[in-house]
Design an enzyme around this catalytic site. Structure first.
Site, PDB file in Angstrom:
ATOM      1  N   ASP A  14      -5.982 -14.313   3.953  1.00 11.67           N
ATOM      2  CA  ASP A  14      -5.297 -13.080   3.602  1.00 11.67           C
ATOM      3  C   ASP A  14      -4.853 -13.233   2.143  1.00 11.67           C
ATOM      4  O   ASP A  14      -4.763 -14.345   1.637  1.00 11.67           O
ATOM      5  CB  ASP A  14      -4.097 -12.891   4.535  1.00 11.67           C
ATOM      6  CG  ASP A  14      -3.239 -11.724   4.122  1.00 11.67           C
ATOM      7  OD1 ASP A  14      -3.799 -10.640   3.839  1.00 11.67           O
ATOM      8  OD2 ASP A  14      -2.001 -11.892   4.067  1.00 11.67           O
ATOM      9  N   ASP A  16      -2.111 -11.142   0.042  1.00 10.10           N
ATOM     10  CA  ASP A  16      -0.683 -11.029  -0.285  1.00 10.10           C
ATOM     11  C   ASP A  16       0.154 -11.832   0.711  1.00 10.10           C
ATOM     12  O   ASP A  16       0.121 -11.585   1.911  1.00 10.10           O
ATOM     13  CB  ASP A  16      -0.264  -9.556  -0.282  1.00 10.10           C
ATOM     14  CG  ASP A  16      -1.079  -8.734  -1.275  1.00 10.10           C
ATOM     15  OD1 ASP A  16      -1.322  -9.228  -2.393  1.00 10.10           O
ATOM     16  OD2 ASP A  16      -1.482  -7.609  -0.932  1.00 10.10           O
TER      17      ASP A  16
HETATM   18 MG   LIG Z   1      -0.301 -10.710   3.839  1.00 17.17          MG
END
Ligand SMILES: [Mg+2]
Length: 190
Positions: A14, A16
């Site tokens: 992922d 962020d």
């Molecule tokens: Mg995230």
């Protein structure tokens, strides 16, 4: 006979909250702050034979906070930053859609939107990845859902974003270094 293809394990990241600090709808390069340990993890994962693939929901596009071009500009820069450290990203995928926001282009459910595993499945198809040997790191339950729905070997949830536990199968960690140690201890020799 078709040539036999060797599949690689992947480390799905992922973005962020895993690669960079989640500053809420980040899209400017100057706002990127790397998460501690990300390049050490990337170095180890690369050495162990994992292809690194970024899979990121970017509903900020549907919400009108930034454009798809803004996402790609930032991601192309990020790809160059990893390449400069000799830990190349194999691919990135982002999902600009949201079922409750935006105009007709982006307001919809989509198979790519985590917890659906669409981006992981595309990565597997396009880059010869073995999902059953692959690993995902996220900071939200939607990441864990995508990893479980995609049939990944192992998912990790970084502490600090979700306020409670997620459903499904995963290992909670505080730091990326814990994932790095797991990879060293649990990756079969190539
Ligand atoms: Mg995230």
């Amino acid at each position: 006979m078709p040539e036999e293809t060797t599949l690689s394990p992947a480390l799905f990241l992922d973005r962020d909250g895993v690669i960079n600090v989640d500053t809420n709808f980040l899209y400017k390069i100057e706002d990127v702050k790397w998460i501690e340990g990300i390049f050490s993890l990337a170095t180890t994962a690369t050495r162990l034979g994992y292809k690194m693939v970024v899979v990121t929901n970017q509903s900020g596009v549907a919400r009108g906070h930034f454009t798809a071009e803004d996402v790609e500009t930032l991601m192309d820069w990020m790809v160059a930053e990893f390449a400069a450290r000799e830990v190349p990203l194999t691919a990135y995928y982002y999902c600009p859609f949201h079922p409750g926001h935006g105009d007709e282009r982006y307001r919809r459910e989509h198979e790519d939107r985590k917890p659906s595993p669409g981006m992981l499945l595309r990565g597997a198809r396009e880059h010869a990845l073995d999902l059953s040997q692959s690993v995902m790191i996220g900071d939200r339950c939607t990441d864990i859902g995508a990893a479980n729905n995609g049939g990944l070997r192992q998912a990790f949830l970084i502490a600090g974003t979700e306020t409670g536990p997620c459903s499904g199968s995963y290992i909670p960690v505080d730091k990326l270094a814990e994932v790095e140690q797991w990879l060293i201890a649990n990756t079969p020799a190539q």
